[in-house]
Every structure is written in structure tokens, then in C-alpha cells.
Scaffold this motif. Structure first.
Motif: not given
Length: 186
Positions: A21-30, A55-62, A64-69, A71-74
Motif C-alpha cells: 500500500l505504501a508504494l503506490p500511495l507514496g508514488v501518488a503523493l510524490m 518520506f525519508a524522515a518519516f519512513l526511513g531510507p529504504r 523512501a528510496a523505494t518510493i522515489f525509485l 516514482y522515477l520508474a513511472a
């Protein structure tokens, strides 16, 4: 040194959304953060930096980076996730354009901020997010030299964005502190 439990977020972090759930929600929010234009001086700002740092401060590095990657892939696949209009390019064309270095900087910032903010109080998270601006501006400015004369890079690619980014980081710090206090009160 003991940390004040009211200034940390472990209780909130322990209730994280599952990755599915976090991944698509994170990409949508990004994406939403990239599209929102806030009138500001000297230039209008998006909420992209706020989303990355949050995302980084709240969810941590992994996460946050997964969400951003993702997002970049999309974006690389041609989905309209990046700020601006299609005339500025979509997909890989956008990613190798003038803002490409900032996108790379955001990815580095996800890891840096996530690590530096972990277990910190409000001031520590604020400092971590400020530190996260360094790779964003450094990589963004370095890449921008391919499109703008080097003598103009700081004035066009860094200085106009610093005030807005500091305001966004201050807002995030206040929100995280309020969430931590609310969680500690339960």
C-alpha cells in the motif's frame, strides 16, 4: 544520551503501511507534490522537496528510496508524474533534461535524510533534512551546467529555491513534532 520520547516517532513508525500500500500511495503523493504549484518568492515552488524529505524522515531510507525509485520508474515509463507540462518533456527526455540532476539528488537525499533523521528529535530531523538539501542542490547544479552557463547556475538553480525549501522543512519539522507529541500522549 536519553532522548525525550515526545520528540521521537518510533510509535508512529511501528504502524507503517504495508509496502504493497505504501508504494503506490507514496508514488501518488510524490506525483501530487510535484504537480502542486505554491506561489512563493522569488519563484513558485512545488512540494516535491517536502515529499522527499518527509518520506525519508518519516519512513526511513529504504522505504523512501523505494518510493522515489518507483516514482522515477513511472516517470521513465512516460507517466505524467513530473512537475511541469508535457512540453517540457516526459519520460526519459524529462529525466535527462535540466532537472535531471535534482531528481538524482532527491534519490541520494532519501537515503541520507532517512539515516540521519532516525531516532532524532525535532532539531535532529530538521538538521537531517537541511543536510538532505546538499546532494539535491549539488547534483542539480552540477547537471544544470550542461544547460546553463556555469556563472548562472547558482543564481538560477539554487538560490531561488533555498527560502522555500527551508520553509517546507520547518513545516515538516513542526508536523513531525506534533505527531510525536500526540503519539506520546496516547
Amino acid at each position: 544520551m536519553m532522548r525525550d520520547p515526545s520528540t521521537s516517532l518510533p510509535a508512529i513508525r511501528s504502524r507503517r503501511l504495508p509496502v504493497v500500500l505504501a508504494l503506490p500511495l507514496g508514488v501518488a503523493l510524490m506525483t501530487l507534490a510535484a504537480k502542486v504549484q505554491v506561489p512563493f518568492w522569488p519563484v513558485p515552488m512545488t512540494l516535491h522537496t517536502m515529499a522527499v524529505m518527509g518520506f525519508a524522515a518519516f519512513l526511513g531510507p529504504r522505504r523512501a528510496a523505494t518510493i522515489f525509485l518507483a516514482y522515477l520508474a513511472a516517470g521513465a515509463a512516460g507517466l505524467p508524474v513530473f512537475s511541469g507540462t508535457p512540453e517540457r518533456g516526459i519520460g526519459l527526455a524529462y529525466m535527462v533534461g535540466p532537472t535531471g540532476g535534482y531528481l538524482a539528488g532527491y534519490l541520494v537525499a532519501c537515503a541520507l535524510v532517512g539515516h540521519l533523521a532516525a531516532g532524532r528529535g525535532a532539531l535532529g530531523r530538521f538538521a537531517a533534512m537541511l543536510a538532505g538539501l546538499v546532494p539535491v542542490y549539488a547534483l542539480g547544479a552540477a547537471w544544470l551546467t550542461l544547460f546553463v552557463p556555469a556563472s548562472e547556475v547558482f543564481a538560477t538553480g539554487v538560490a531561488p529555491f533555498v527560502p522555500g525549501d527551508v520553509v517546507k522543512i520547518a513545516i515538516l519539522t513542526a508536523v513531525f513534532a506534533a505527531l510525536a507529541r500526540r503519539t506520546a500522549a496516547r
